[in-house]
Motif scaffolding. Structure first.
Motif, PDB file in Angstrom:
ATOM      1  N   VAL A   1      11.614  14.929   4.037  1.00  0.00           N
ATOM      2  CA  VAL A   1      11.758  13.937   2.967  1.00  0.00           C
ATOM      3  C   VAL A   1      10.999  12.676   3.352  1.00  0.00           C
ATOM      4  O   VAL A   1      11.247  12.100   4.420  1.00  0.00           O
ATOM      5  CB  VAL A   1      13.235  13.576   2.714  1.00  0.00           C
ATOM      6  N   LEU A   2      10.076  12.255   2.493  1.00  0.00           N
ATOM      7  CA  LEU A   2       9.430  10.953   2.619  1.00  0.00           C
ATOM      8  C   LEU A   2       9.915  10.114   1.453  1.00  0.00           C
ATOM      9  O   LEU A   2       9.684  10.460   0.284  1.00  0.00           O
ATOM     10  CB  LEU A   2       7.910  11.063   2.592  1.00  0.00           C
ATOM     11  N   LEU A   3      10.602   9.024   1.765  1.00  0.00           N
ATOM     12  CA  LEU A   3      11.319   8.251   0.757  1.00  0.00           C
ATOM     13  C   LEU A   3      10.897   6.793   0.808  1.00  0.00           C
ATOM     14  O   LEU A   3      11.079   6.118   1.823  1.00  0.00           O
ATOM     15  CB  LEU A   3      12.824   8.370   1.013  1.00  0.00           C
ATOM     16  N   SER A   4      10.325   6.305  -0.286  1.00  0.00           N
ATOM     17  CA  SER A   4      10.013   4.887  -0.417  1.00  0.00           C
ATOM     18  C   SER A   4      11.091   4.230  -1.262  1.00  0.00           C
ATOM     19  O   SER A   4      11.488   4.762  -2.297  1.00  0.00           O
ATOM     20  CB  SER A   4       8.646   4.708  -1.088  1.00  0.00           C
ATOM     21  N   SER A   5      11.585   3.073  -0.834  1.00  0.00           N
ATOM     22  CA  SER A   5      12.598   2.368  -1.612  1.00  0.00           C
ATOM     23  C   SER A   5      12.633   0.907  -1.202  1.00  0.00           C
ATOM     24  O   SER A   5      12.384   0.566  -0.053  1.00  0.00           O
ATOM     25  CB  SER A   5      13.977   2.998  -1.389  1.00  0.00           C
ATOM     26  N   HIS A   6      12.969   0.038  -2.187  1.00  0.00           N
ATOM     27  CA  HIS A   6      13.189  -1.367  -1.864  1.00  0.00           C
ATOM     28  C   HIS A   6      14.659  -1.630  -1.583  1.00  0.00           C
ATOM     29  O   HIS A   6      15.032  -2.747  -1.225  1.00  0.00           O
ATOM     30  CB  HIS A   6      12.713  -2.259  -3.025  1.00  0.00           C
TER      31      HIS A   6
ATOM     32  N   LEU B   1       6.771  10.198  -8.307  1.00  0.00           N
ATOM     33  CA  LEU B   1       6.102   8.920  -8.096  1.00  0.00           C
ATOM     34  C   LEU B   1       6.386   7.932  -9.220  1.00  0.00           C
ATOM     35  O   LEU B   1       6.313   6.730  -9.014  1.00  0.00           O
ATOM     36  CB  LEU B   1       4.581   9.119  -7.971  1.00  0.00           C
ATOM     37  N   ASP B   2       6.677   8.431 -10.413  1.00  0.00           N
ATOM     38  CA  ASP B   2       6.948   7.555 -11.557  1.00  0.00           C
ATOM     39  C   ASP B   2       7.806   8.313 -12.559  1.00  0.00           C
ATOM     40  O   ASP B   2       7.317   9.214 -13.243  1.00  0.00           O
ATOM     41  CB  ASP B   2       5.632   7.102 -12.203  1.00  0.00           C
ATOM     42  N   ALA B   3       9.080   7.950 -12.629  1.00  0.00           N
ATOM     43  CA  ALA B   3      10.008   8.649 -13.521  1.00  0.00           C
ATOM     44  C   ALA B   3       9.660   8.449 -14.992  1.00  0.00           C
ATOM     45  O   ALA B   3      10.156   9.177 -15.849  1.00  0.00           O
ATOM     46  CB  ALA B   3      11.437   8.180 -13.257  1.00  0.00           C
ATOM     47  N   GLN B   4       8.814   7.453 -15.296  1.00  0.00           N
ATOM     48  CA  GLN B   4       8.427   7.185 -16.679  1.00  0.00           C
ATOM     49  C   GLN B   4       7.267   8.063 -17.133  1.00  0.00           C
ATOM     50  O   GLN B   4       6.939   8.108 -18.325  1.00  0.00           O
ATOM     51  CB  GLN B   4       8.004   5.711 -16.829  1.00  0.00           C
TER      52      GLN B   4
ATOM     53  N   GLN C   1       9.688  22.714   0.187  1.00  0.00           N
ATOM     54  CA  GLN C   1      10.038  22.412   1.578  1.00  0.00           C
ATOM     55  C   GLN C   1       9.886  20.923   1.879  1.00  0.00           C
ATOM     56  O   GLN C   1      10.402  20.443   2.889  1.00  0.00           O
ATOM     57  CB  GLN C   1       9.133  23.207   2.521  1.00  0.00           C
ATOM     58  N   VAL C   2       9.152  20.225   1.014  1.00  0.00           N
ATOM     59  CA  VAL C   2       8.840  18.807   1.242  1.00  0.00           C
ATOM     60  C   VAL C   2       9.115  18.028  -0.038  1.00  0.00           C
ATOM     61  O   VAL C   2       8.801  18.502  -1.143  1.00  0.00           O
ATOM     62  CB  VAL C   2       7.353  18.630   1.641  1.00  0.00           C
ATOM     63  N   LEU C   3       9.690  16.843   0.107  1.00  0.00           N
ATOM     64  CA  LEU C   3       9.881  15.930  -1.022  1.00  0.00           C
ATOM     65  C   LEU C   3       9.158  14.621  -0.736  1.00  0.00           C
ATOM     66  O   LEU C   3       9.296  14.053   0.353  1.00  0.00           O
ATOM     67  CB  LEU C   3      11.364  15.649  -1.254  1.00  0.00           C
ATOM     68  N   VAL C   4       8.412  14.133  -1.719  1.00  0.00           N
ATOM     69  CA  VAL C   4       7.742  12.837  -1.656  1.00  0.00           C
ATOM     70  C   VAL C   4       8.261  12.022  -2.833  1.00  0.00           C
ATOM     71  O   VAL C   4       7.944  12.321  -3.994  1.00  0.00           O
ATOM     72  CB  VAL C   4       6.207  12.988  -1.734  1.00  0.00           C
ATOM     73  N   LEU C   5       9.062  11.002  -2.550  1.00  0.00           N
ATOM     74  CA  LEU C   5       9.781  10.273  -3.591  1.00  0.00           C
ATOM     75  C   LEU C   5       9.503   8.779  -3.483  1.00  0.00           C
ATOM     76  O   LEU C   5       9.755   8.163  -2.447  1.00  0.00           O
ATOM     77  CB  LEU C   5      11.285  10.522  -3.462  1.00  0.00           C
ATOM     78  N   ASP C   6       9.013   8.194  -4.561  1.00  0.00           N
ATOM     79  CA  ASP C   6       8.712   6.767  -4.609  1.00  0.00           C
ATOM     80  C   ASP C   6       9.769   6.058  -5.465  1.00  0.00           C
ATOM     81  O   ASP C   6       9.837   6.271  -6.677  1.00  0.00           O
ATOM     82  CB  ASP C   6       7.318   6.545  -5.203  1.00  0.00           C
ATOM     83  N   GLU C   7      10.613   5.279  -4.830  1.00  0.00           N
ATOM     84  CA  GLU C   7      11.675   4.508  -5.507  1.00  0.00           C
ATOM     85  C   GLU C   7      12.565   5.390  -6.399  1.00  0.00           C
ATOM     86  O   GLU C   7      12.782   5.080  -7.578  1.00  0.00           O
ATOM     87  CB  GLU C   7      11.051   3.381  -6.352  1.00  0.00           C
ATOM     88  N   PRO C   8      13.111   6.467  -5.858  1.00  0.00           N
ATOM     89  CA  PRO C   8      13.910   7.362  -6.706  1.00  0.00           C
ATOM     90  C   PRO C   8      15.255   6.781  -7.123  1.00  0.00           C
ATOM     91  O   PRO C   8      15.891   7.295  -8.051  1.00  0.00           O
ATOM     92  CB  PRO C   8      14.120   8.591  -5.816  1.00  0.00           C
TER      93      PRO C   8
ATOM     94  N   GLY D   1       0.789  -1.227   0.000  1.00  0.00           N
ATOM     95  CA  GLY D   1       0.000   0.000   0.000  1.00  0.00           C
ATOM     96  C   GLY D   1       0.820   1.274   0.000  1.00  0.00           C
ATOM     97  O   GLY D   1       0.268   2.367   0.113  1.00  0.00           O
ATOM     98  N   LYS D   2       2.146   1.167  -0.160  1.00  0.00           N
ATOM     99  CA  LYS D   2       3.005   2.363  -0.116  1.00  0.00           C
ATOM    100  C   LYS D   2       2.634   3.363  -1.211  1.00  0.00           C
ATOM    101  O   LYS D   2       2.431   4.550  -0.932  1.00  0.00           O
ATOM    102  CB  LYS D   2       4.482   1.970  -0.275  1.00  0.00           C
ATOM    103  N   SER D   3       2.591   2.885  -2.446  1.00  0.00           N
ATOM    104  CA  SER D   3       2.327   3.801  -3.561  1.00  0.00           C
ATOM    105  C   SER D   3       0.934   4.401  -3.471  1.00  0.00           C
ATOM    106  O   SER D   3       0.727   5.583  -3.784  1.00  0.00           O
ATOM    107  CB  SER D   3       2.503   3.069  -4.898  1.00  0.00           C
ATOM    108  N   THR D   4      -0.031   3.620  -3.036  1.00  0.00           N
ATOM    109  CA  THR D   4      -1.386   4.145  -2.871  1.00  0.00           C
ATOM    110  C   THR D   4      -1.403   5.246  -1.823  1.00  0.00           C
ATOM    111  O   THR D   4      -2.043   6.293  -2.005  1.00  0.00           O
ATOM    112  CB  THR D   4      -2.352   3.019  -2.473  1.00  0.00           C
ATOM    113  N   CYS D   5      -0.683   5.050  -0.721  1.00  0.00           N
ATOM    114  CA  CYS D   5      -0.576   6.089   0.308  1.00  0.00           C
ATOM    115  C   CYS D   5       0.003   7.373  -0.275  1.00  0.00           C
ATOM    116  O   CYS D   5      -0.523   8.473  -0.053  1.00  0.00           O
ATOM    117  CB  CYS D   5       0.331   5.611   1.447  1.00  0.00           C
ATOM    118  N   MET D   6       1.076   7.238  -1.016  1.00  0.00           N
ATOM    119  CA  MET D   6       1.747   8.417  -1.541  1.00  0.00           C
ATOM    120  C   MET D   6       0.880   9.131  -2.576  1.00  0.00           C
ATOM    121  O   MET D   6       0.865  10.365  -2.655  1.00  0.00           O
ATOM    122  CB  MET D   6       3.105   8.018  -2.119  1.00  0.00           C
ATOM    123  N   ARG D   7       0.139   8.379  -3.357  1.00  0.00           N
ATOM    124  CA  ARG D   7      -0.770   8.993  -4.327  1.00  0.00           C
ATOM    125  C   ARG D   7      -1.879   9.761  -3.608  1.00  0.00           C
ATOM    126  O   ARG D   7      -2.289  10.835  -4.066  1.00  0.00           O
ATOM    127  CB  ARG D   7      -1.366   7.926  -5.245  1.00  0.00           C
TER     128      ARG D   7
END
Length: 298
Positions: free
Chosen positions: A181-186, A79-82, A148-155, A39-45
């Motif tokens: 900074v909120l950072l999601s990563s595997h 959230l999606d570099a593509q 002031q805030v960064l939200v990054l999903d698998e950067p 649910g990480k990506s759903t939370c960030m969205r």
């Protein structure tokens, strides 16, 4: 500051995100972790106004994302570099972003230098970019408005070791200057190196949350042996609760006590130490063992 309060997203009877509550604080990097489908990506969205929550709230700097005036000047999102037009050049993408935010075109050159994209690379079309180059461009886009805030999903996806080190330094510097900074990563090692706080989610619910050092220190002892089944029984016979990990056992007693019990039963230990010394990966696997859904979309 990001404040998430009882955030919930349901699709029919399925709760993709279930009453998630946590804060990401200024001056700190918060690692947001969970297995695939957690649910990480759903939370960030939902935080960024892209997916409406079923219930609960997510605020950034005290407001919902949609209520922020010119939100890109306050929050940088990747959230999606593509998710950019493949036929545009890197410079065109950043220029359009700058114009949308009301920024001068000179900001584009500043950011290209920050993220290490050359003038030649900036003139290439996105379809010709490697994944690592797309990530750098995405980070540049997130930083355009001096937020002031960064939200990054698998950067870090697609970045080589030098790129990962660069990103680590960039985010650490951003937080040290008071940014959130909120950072999601595997890439758990990278999270362990850079994060100040951790939020671990499994099947839509938080399974652990707090300062990284506190979570690792409280995780107990990890042990591996030539006969884990016999060691587990010996520990349980001594009144010790045992958690089965991936080839290891975890207990909430000191390594010394585990070692003495193993010696009494003549069990050979191949690894023994506090969980904090084995790192974030072991703690993550233990916390999410029952929640992992490999292959499901987050």
């Amino acid at each position: 500051m990001i404040t998430v309060n009882q955030l919930t997203k349901r699709y029919g009877q399925h709760a993709a995100v279930d009453a998630v509550t946590f804060d990401a604080k200024p001056g700190r990097v918060t690692g947001f972790l969970g297995p695939n489908g957690a649910g990480k990506s759903t939370c960030m969205r939902m935080m960024c106004g892209l997916t409406p929550p079923t219930s609960g709230t997510a605020t950034i700097l005290g407001r919902s994302y949609a209520d922020l005036p010119n939100p890109g000047r306050h929050v940088g999102v990747l959230l999606d570099a593509q998710a950019q037009h493949a036929g545009r050049t890197g410079r065109e993408i950043l220029t359009l972003g700058a114009l949308t935010l009301g920024l001068p075109r000179t900001r584009v050159d500043e950011l290209l230098e920050v993220v290490g994209l050359t003038q030649v690379e900036a003139k290439r079309r996105l379809r010709d970019y490697s994944l690592g180059m797309r990530q750098r461009l995405g980070i540049a886009h997130a930083l355009l408005g001096d937020p002031q805030v960064l939200v990054l999903d698998e950067p870090a996806n697609g970045l080589d070791p030098a790129g990962i080190r660069w990103m680590r330094s960039l985010l650490r510097g951003f937080a040290d200057q008071g940014g959130t900074v909120l950072l999601s990563s595997h890439l758990l090692h990278e999270i362990q190196v850079i994060a100040d706080d951790l939020v671990v989610i499994g099947r839509g619910r938080i399974v652990a949350e707090g300062a990284k050092d506190d979570l690792l220190a409280a995780a107990g002892t990890t042990v591996r042996s030539t006969d884990n089944a016999r060691l587990a029984k010996a520990l349980q016979d001594n009144g010790i609760d045992v958690t089965q990990g991936f080839g290891s056992l975890s207990v909430q007693v000191t390594p010394e006590r585990v070692g003495r019990i193993a010696l009494e039963h003549q069990i050979v230990l191949t690894e023994l130490g506090s969980t904090s010394s084995t790192g974030l990966e072991e703690m993550f696997l233990q916390l999410t063992a029952a929640d992992a859904r490999e292959g499901a979309a987050a």
